[in-house]
Design an enzyme around this catalytic site. Structure first.
Site, PDB file in Angstrom:
ATOM      1  N   GLY A 476       5.167  12.316  -7.238  1.00 24.51           N
ATOM      2  CA  GLY A 476       5.290  13.765  -7.156  1.00 24.51           C
ATOM      3  C   GLY A 476       4.631  14.345  -5.929  1.00 24.51           C
ATOM      4  N   ASP A 589      -6.881   2.265  -5.420  1.00 30.57           N
ATOM      5  CA  ASP A 589      -6.248   2.883  -4.240  1.00 30.57           C
ATOM      6  C   ASP A 589      -7.260   3.736  -3.491  1.00 30.57           C
ATOM      7  OD1 ASP A 589      -4.241   3.442  -2.436  1.00 30.57           O
ATOM      8  OD2 ASP A 589      -3.424   5.111  -3.592  1.00 30.57           O
TER       9      ASP A 589
END
Length: 760
Positions: A476, A589
């Protein structure tokens, strides 16, 4: 070519270029040299077609100018060409979109028959010289109308043959020749400016501007424009074109000492997440990084494509003149130029065709975040003498703006048969504004009935600023948004379900991210505030910060941070990471883009870790093999599809320290040698420039974190106890942050107070 007069030959020349055609023209000194160049350019262009509908300009190629093309507007610029012989002058044609505007040529006239003014429609009264008559179009006007400069102007097509009459000046400010006439206030004729009509009782005979029939009755026979004085029947009001002409100060007068106006003018603050002008690596440093010796070539540290932290735009969406009033003061009908931009409705007092709005004359700014609802008005008029308004804008301050005027109400409703003159007209401004504002208040989603209820619930709580994009993730896009009841700015991650794979791995990652954010509560981790789901979208609302670590690095002159700032940021990252690891969560991450900062203007801001899209619950002594993270920050075991555990975050910490201190990545993926061999080559990993300026303890910490063997990699507890992350200056910087935040201690401990002394 006429060159009469005193001339001096420079022996130089210029080149006129039009498309693929070039012509060399001798350069001489002459008072009319610019006119001579324009005439020759006109001859070149006419060889390809007519110039009747186009304007011609000359531009000089100026490679030192930001625009590259420099307009030639005065003869004095011609003399500078002698210093640059052979320069190219580009011939540019621009289509004319404006109609030739010329003044009437009027003289006093005595009328023997009843005659009406062609401007306002009222009867010309008197015995002799009741009005003035134009010699060109034979129209009649009141004498008082003649004094309103810029109003008596006609668009004549075809042009009259008697140009001598037209060349004579009619008004002091309208003395230009035929096709060059452009009175500044006559420009408003070309703007779609609506009339402000109000019921009026006439004491003398008056005809309708639309149908030319008499306005009959004893009282309130018709409608009169407050600004220009045009008169029409009620039934003809809808057919009156929007060509109102404003006299001086006709638009509402604004007292800029008023606190309301000051508040509107002072709201032009720089939006959050906007990159400062100096967030660039200087050319000389960039060149030095890119042209290192091949054996120690590194990747210049920059944001990967598609990961820009801020994409704030100032896109104009809709604009036009609108009539409006505040419900609490219906007598005060206002007319302003409305413009939708920067997620707010700007109401300007002045607008000129070709120039635009006057930014210093802003009457009011209505942020979309303050609008609670937009409601169409189907009721009666607030005041009987005015037409009903079209729709209402309701705000959080309990102010209701009534917008537009519904002239259908005067004729008993919309006509059953639309007149031919109306059939070709575009949708009215009020209709477009109503639809546009209503759509702007909704979050980015599909327009279907199944989503309506959930989308409305979210829209009532938050206003998404769709033109302020903060970043994008795997599923998104993150937008800036405003919490309506508090005005607090937040970040909204809009996740499209269409991006999820059929196997459901995307949905699982999304749910895992939300679950992790719901379980975490730490000053160093971004906070989840709200979540809403529709059929095709998921909205995740999080607290918003003012930048990220990558922006801070790139904003430095050398493209890297010093040791003091690096240690300050690193300890905060490690404390938040330790909290996650204690909860059994691996971020997977970790990179500078995912480390948000509270203040880009400070060298010592608070940091918060974000983006848990790849995060995993990994219990002790367990390994995972799923693909995660960004390759540049991942350890070899992940890239080689081997099992990994929470120690992969420690490898990422080592890479972050390296790129923060040097501005480059530690490994060259283009080299044939493996990462382990590159690590063992100290001259490759830590070249003299810039590592000679970095403390040896920092290099030691990086080497202990970038271990290929998982067991040999330094743990987070040992990392926090490393000698490079100790010292009185670092302690005082961290303790000062805790005091500023007024939160429980999470970066320092009472033992540090004993070791370094309490903060004074």
């Amino acid at each position: 070519m006429d060159t009469s007069g005193s001339t001096t030959d420079f022996g130089d020349h210029v080149v006129l270029r039009y498309g693929g055609t070039k012509e060399m023209v001798p350069l001489i000194r002459h008072e009319q040299m610019l006119d001579m160049l324009m005439e020759r350019a006109r001859q070149i262009v006419q060889g390809f077609g007519s110039l009747d509908t186009r304007n011609m300009y000359l531009f000089r190629h100026e490679y030192n100018s930001p625009t590259l093309l420099f307009p030639i507007t005065s003869p004095s610029q011609i003399a500078s060409f002698s210093k640059n012989p052979g320069c190219i002058l580009e011939i540019i044609l621009v289509d004319r979109t404006e109609t030739a505007v010329i003044p009437h040529v009027v003289e006093p006239e005595s009328y023997m028959l009843p005659t009406f003014c062609d401007f306002c429609g009222e009867l010309l009264t008197g015995l002799l010289r009741q009005g003035v008559k134009c010699k060109n179009c034979n129209r009649n006007f009141h004498k008082r109308v003649r004094m309103q400069q810029g109003i008596i102007v006609e668009h004549l097509d075809p042009l009259p043959q008697d140009r001598g009459l037209l060349d004579r000046p009619c008004y002091p400010h309208c003395h230009q020749r035929l096709l060059e006439f452009r009175c500044p206030r006559c420009q408003r004729l070309l703007v779609s400016l609506p009339h402000t009509l109000i019921e009026h009782s006439y004491r003398q005979f008056t005809v309708c501007k639309v149908c030319d029939h008499l306005l009959v009755g004893l009282m309130k026979q018709g409608l009169k424009c407050r600004d220009c004085g045009v008169n029409v029947h009620r039934k003809c009001a809808m057919e009156l074109p929007s060509n109102c002409i404003l006299s001086e100060n006709a638009i509402s007068r604004v007292n800029f000492a008023d606190s309301e106006a000051e508040q509107a003018s002072s709201s032009d603050n720089i939006p959050l997440f906007r990159l400062p002008d100096d967030i660039k690596i200087k050319k000389k440093f960039k060149k030095k990084f890119l042209h290192r010796e091949k054996r120690i070539e590194k990747y210049v540290f920059s944001r990967p494509p598609g990961q820009v932290g801020v994409r704030a735009t100032e896109k104009k969406n809709l604009e036009g003149w609108m009539i409006h009033f505040i419900l609490s003061d219906p007598e005060r009908r206002l007319k302003h130029y409305w413009m939708m931009q920067n997620n707010a409705i700007h109401l300007y007092n002045e607008y000129s065709e070709g120039i635009g709005v006057n930014p210093n004359r802003v009457y009011r700014i209505i942020p979309l975040a303050e609008i609670t609802s937009v409601v169409q008005n189907n009721g009666k008029s607030v005041l009987a003498k005015h037409p009903p308004h079209c729709f209402e804008i309701r705000t959080t301050t309990n102010t209701v703006f009534c917008v537009g005027e519904d002239y259908h109400a005067f004729s008993g409703g919309p006509p059953k048969k639309i007149p031919r003159s109306m059939s070709v007209r575009p949708t009215s401004n009020t209709t477009m504004w109503f639809q546009f504002i209503k759509e702007s208040l909704q979050p980015p989603s599909r327009n279907n009935e199944e989503n309506a209820e959930q989308a409305l619930e979210f829209a009532n709580l938050y206003q998404v600023l769709s033109d302020k994009t903060l970043g994008s993730g795997q599923f998104g896009t993150v937008y800036s948004a405003i919490q309506r009841h508090s005005g607090k700015e937040v970040a909204v991650k809009v996740i499209s379900k269409e991006r999820f794979s059929k196997k459901g791995s995307g949905a699982e990652s999304m749910r895992a991210e939300v679950a992790i954010l719901q379980q975490t509560c730490h000053p160093g981790i971004v906070c989840l505030e709200f979540m809403c789901e529709t059929k095709d979208k998921i909205f995740v609302v999080m607290e918003k910060m003012n930048g990220d670590m990558l922006e801070m690095i790139l904003s430095q002159e050398l493209g890297r941070l010093n040791s003091r700032a690096t240690k300050f940021l690193l300890v905060q990252i490690l404390c938040a990471l330790k909290y996650l690891h204690d909860q059994g969560i691996a971020h997977c991450d970790l990179k500078p883009e995912n480390v948000l900062l509270s203040d880009m203007g400070s060298n010592f801001p608070q940091t918060k870790i974000c983006d848990f899209g790849y995060a995993r619950f990994i219990p002790e002594s367990q390994f995972r093999k799923t693909v995660v993270g960004t390759p540049a920050y991942l350890p070899p075991e992940v890239l080689q599809r081997k099992g990994y555990n929470k120690s992969l975050d420690m490898w990422s910490v080592g890479v972050i320290i390296y790129v923060t201190l040097s501005g480059t990545f530690p490994f060259n993926e283009g080299e044939e040698v493996s990462i382990s061999e590159q690590i063992q080559n100290a001259s490759f990993m830590f070249p003299t420039e810039p590592w000679s300026e970095v403390e040896p303890l920092a290099v030691d910490l990086i080497q202990k974190l970038l271990k290929v063997e998982i067991e040999a990699r330094m743990s987070i507890e040992k990392c926090l106890e490393h000698g490079w992350l100790k010292g009185e200056q670092l302690y005082r910087d961290l303790r000062d942050l805790e005091v500023r935040l007024n939160t429980p201690r999470y970066l320092t401990s009472p033992q540090d107070d004993v070791l370094y002394g309490p903060l004074r």
